[in-house]
Design an enzyme around this catalytic site. Structure first.
Site, mmCIF file in Angstrom:
data_model
loop_
_atom_site.group_PDB
_atom_site.id
_atom_site.type_symbol
_atom_site.label_atom_id
_atom_site.label_comp_id
_atom_site.label_asym_id
_atom_site.label_seq_id
_atom_site.Cartn_x
_atom_site.Cartn_y
_atom_site.Cartn_z
ATOM 1 N N ASP A 179 0.901 -1.142 0.000
ATOM 2 C CA ASP A 179 0.000 0.000 0.000
ATOM 3 C C ASP A 179 0.941 1.193 0.000
ATOM 4 O OD1 ASP A 179 -1.471 2.271 0.853
ATOM 5 O OD2 ASP A 179 -3.059 0.929 1.526
ATOM 6 N N HIS A 180 1.065 1.850 -1.138
ATOM 7 C CA HIS A 180 2.163 2.816 -1.247
ATOM 8 C C HIS A 180 2.008 3.992 -0.286
ATOM 9 C CE1 HIS A 180 -0.410 5.019 -4.095
ATOM 10 N NE2 HIS A 180 0.370 6.069 -3.904
ATOM 11 N N LYS A 184 4.898 6.541 2.340
ATOM 12 C CA LYS A 184 5.061 8.000 2.298
ATOM 13 C C LYS A 184 5.636 8.484 3.621
ATOM 14 C CE LYS A 184 1.254 8.916 -0.884
ATOM 15 N NZ LYS A 184 1.791 9.571 -2.058
ATOM 16 N N GLU A 218 -7.906 14.505 -5.440
ATOM 17 C CA GLU A 218 -7.021 14.510 -6.611
ATOM 18 C C GLU A 218 -7.606 15.430 -7.672
ATOM 19 O OE1 GLU A 218 -4.937 10.674 -7.577
ATOM 20 O OE2 GLU A 218 -6.898 9.973 -6.936
ATOM 21 N N HIS A 242 -5.684 2.938 1.023
ATOM 22 C CA HIS A 242 -4.820 4.057 1.419
ATOM 23 C C HIS A 242 -5.400 4.858 2.589
ATOM 24 C CE1 HIS A 242 -2.909 2.962 -2.200
ATOM 25 N NE2 HIS A 242 -3.561 3.734 -3.036
ATOM 26 N N LYS A 342 -11.719 12.109 -7.546
ATOM 27 C CA LYS A 342 -10.901 12.568 -8.670
ATOM 28 C C LYS A 342 -11.566 13.811 -9.270
ATOM 29 C CE LYS A 342 -8.624 8.258 -9.760
ATOM 30 N NZ LYS A 342 -7.239 8.572 -9.380
HETATM 31 C C1 BG6 Z 1 -3.386 4.692 -6.558
HETATM 32 C C2 BG6 Z 1 -4.752 4.784 -7.169
HETATM 33 O O1 BG6 Z 1 -3.303 3.573 -5.706
HETATM 34 O O2 BG6 Z 1 -3.158 5.865 -5.800
HETATM 35 C C3 BG6 Z 1 -4.833 5.981 -8.059
HETATM 36 O O3 BG6 Z 1 -4.989 3.612 -7.935
HETATM 37 C C4 BG6 Z 1 -4.493 7.220 -7.296
HETATM 38 O O4 BG6 Z 1 -6.124 6.104 -8.629
HETATM 39 C C5 BG6 Z 1 -3.160 7.043 -6.580
HETATM 40 O O5 BG6 Z 1 -4.387 8.298 -8.213
HETATM 41 C C6 BG6 Z 1 -2.889 8.212 -5.657
HETATM 42 O O6 BG6 Z 1 -1.597 8.105 -5.172
HETATM 43 P P1 BG6 Z 1 -0.791 9.406 -4.745
HETATM 44 O O7 BG6 Z 1 0.489 8.866 -4.204
HETATM 45 O O8 BG6 Z 1 -0.621 10.224 -5.980
HETATM 46 O O9 BG6 Z 1 -1.636 10.084 -3.725
#
Ligand code: BG6
Ligand code: NDP
Length: 443
Positions: A179-180, A184, A218, A242, A342
């Site tokens: 989970d990126h 962060k 976003e 997230h 979005k």
């Molecule tokens: C991704 C989603 O996991 O995270 C995207 O699939 C989203 O739709 C993105 O834009 C947002 O990541 P960050 O790091 O730009 O907030």
């Protein structure tokens, strides 16, 4: 902890995530000396690429996204290799055996292999099975780890089925569910802010906090990912992974020590305390929306239904807001308002802690609220808002702000991005910042 010599095998190497995020992350780790020289990257997908054509594609992406150039770029590219495999066909995986032997020999990586699944999710259960059929998952010769991209299943049933499949071939300690957001720096900083300062802990509960807002807005639309997004929507794309992880960082109890198990225990506990919503609650506590055509920065942009890959009658939400409650002693009665979408007017991810107001308004009816704003991105920082006397006659209170910006730290430019940090952790075998199975199920 140093990383051992290893081979990183990326499934889905001809895809978007590989050239936009994974290869740039590996390149940056290489550039700052974190990967050393004894690593190889083997790209795998069905497209018929050669080592050379794969290198050319990745070199172009690095020039475009990272402004890479010169000898460093060329040196990095020599570590890249490619093998075409029909990834849904078990027999075809035999092609990987000689390639992996060759790379482990060349780089002295003794079988240490990190598999990265960056394919359509339908293959997340298939690839481990096909690898196992060729003896590529056993740890008799070197460690084997597997990073699984999102989405991890579509609902609780499919998430459990996927877990079961992967667990047939890999043990929990080998599985890294990425989970990126957890990679962060500013999300991790939530923990340091909370648990390294005596100031906040006494206030961090239902007695002093009125409500919490978590926003992941976003400005971009779904871009080229309409096909994927339409089956997912804001709820599955951003919220259940997230933003719930961010919520867990805000709400969790302090772990006894910082290690993978105790951290993940606390995260799982808080997610398990989320109050389930009945159908009636959904009506009152959830708002969904979808973007329509409009103007962004003086340019007309398409509405969701006109995006590539989106059915003209799609009902998928691109915006959602939800009121969550946490059923435990610390948080009972404190609403957590979480929203994401979005094509919103601006890009901002932030957590706002709204403190309760004074018990009795001495100076004016509209006394400023005390707020702690934790800005995850962009303009990473923290801001504390409180009231002070407006200069001049009388005692009118005015909201002022005390601000900290990450960019003011001299070391800020050397921060690792989320994918850099998480790839490095997986190579080191540190799963602290990856989601554990019980937390994924709770989400
Ligand atoms: C991704 C989603 O996991 O995270 C995207 O699939 C989203 O739709 C993105 O834009 C947002 O990541 P960050 O790091 O730009 O907030
Ligand atoms: P793409 O569609 O761009 O790439 C998919 C990759 O999988 C391609 O390399 C494709 O190559 C390969 N592939 C292998 N087998 C199949 C198959 N049977 N059918 C279709 N493709 C196959 O996807 P992304 O790179 O965008 O995403 C990969 C994964 O990462 C997805 O699960 C996505 O949810 C996740 N993710 C993506 C993010 C992003 O920003 N892109 C962000 C977070 C998660 P080939 O056709 O040559 O086999």
């Amino acid at each position: 902890m140093n990383i051992e010599n290893s081979c990183i095998v990326i499934f889905g190497a001809s895809g978007d995530l590989t050239f936009r995020k994974l290869i740039p992350a590996l390149y940056n780790l290489f550039r700052v000396g974190r990967l050393g020289q004894h690593f190889s990257v083997l790209g795998v997908a069905r497209s018929e690429l050669t080592d050379d054509s794969f290198r050319t594609k990745m070199r172009d992406a690095l020039i475009k996204f990272e402004k890479a150039e010169g000898q460093e770029l060329e040196d990095f590219c020599t570590h890249l290799y490619y093998q075409a495999v029909n990834t849904s066909e078990a027999l075809d995986y035999a092609k990987l055996l000689p390639r992996l032997d060759e790379l482990h020999d060349k780089y002295g990586s003794c079988g240490n292999t990190l598999y990265y699944l960056s394919t359509p999710p339908s293959l997340y259960g298939v690839i481990p099975e096909c690898l196992a059929a060729h003896g590529l998952t056993t740890e008799e010769y070197g460690w084997k780890r597997i990073i699984v991209e999102k989405p991890f299943g579509y609902d609780i049933k499919t998430a459990k089925e996927l877990d079961e499949k992967i667990h047939h071939y890999f043990e929990e300690h080998q599985i890294y569910r990425i989970d990126h957001y957890l990679g962060k720096e500013t999300v991790q900083n939530l923990l340091v802010l909370r648990f390294s300062n005596g100031l906040f802990e006494p206030l961090w509960n239902r007695n002093f906090i009125d409500y919490v807002e978590i926003t992941g807005a976003e400005a971009i639309g779904v871009e080229e990912r309409g096909g994927y997004y339409d089956g997912s929507g804001a709820m599955r794309d951003m919220f259940q992974n997230h933003l719930l992880q961010v919520l867990a960082m805000v709400a969790m109890e302090p772990p006894a020590i910082i290690n993978a198990d105790s951290m993940r225990d606390e995260v799982a506990k808080v997610l398990h305390c989320l109050h389930p919503l009945t159908a009636e609650d959904v009506k009152n506590n959830v708002v969904l929306g979808q973007y329509v055509a409009g103007e962004v920065d003086d340019q007309m942009v398409a509405g969701y239904l006109a995006e590539k890959g989106v059915p003209a009658d799609s009902n998928t939400e691109t915006y959602m807001a939800i009121k969550c409650e946490i059923d435990n002693w610390r948080w009972a009665g404190v609403p957590f308002y979480v929203r994401t979408g979005k094509r919103l007017p601006t890009r901002v991810t932030e957590v706002v802690i709204h403190f309760k107001t004074t018990p009795h308004p001495v100076f004016s009816q509209n006394a400023p609220e005390n707020k702690l704003i934790i800005r995850v991105q962009p303009d990473e920082g923290i801001s504390m808002r409180f009231g002070l006397k407006k200069p001049g006659a009388g005692f009118e209170a005015k909201e002022v702000s005390m601000d900290f910006r990450y960019s003011d730290l001299s070391s800020a430019s050397s921060l690792l991005t989320a994918y850099e940090r998480l790839l490095l952790d997986a190579l080191k075998g540190d799963a602290t910042l990856f989601a554990r199975t019980d937390a994924v199920h709770a989400c």
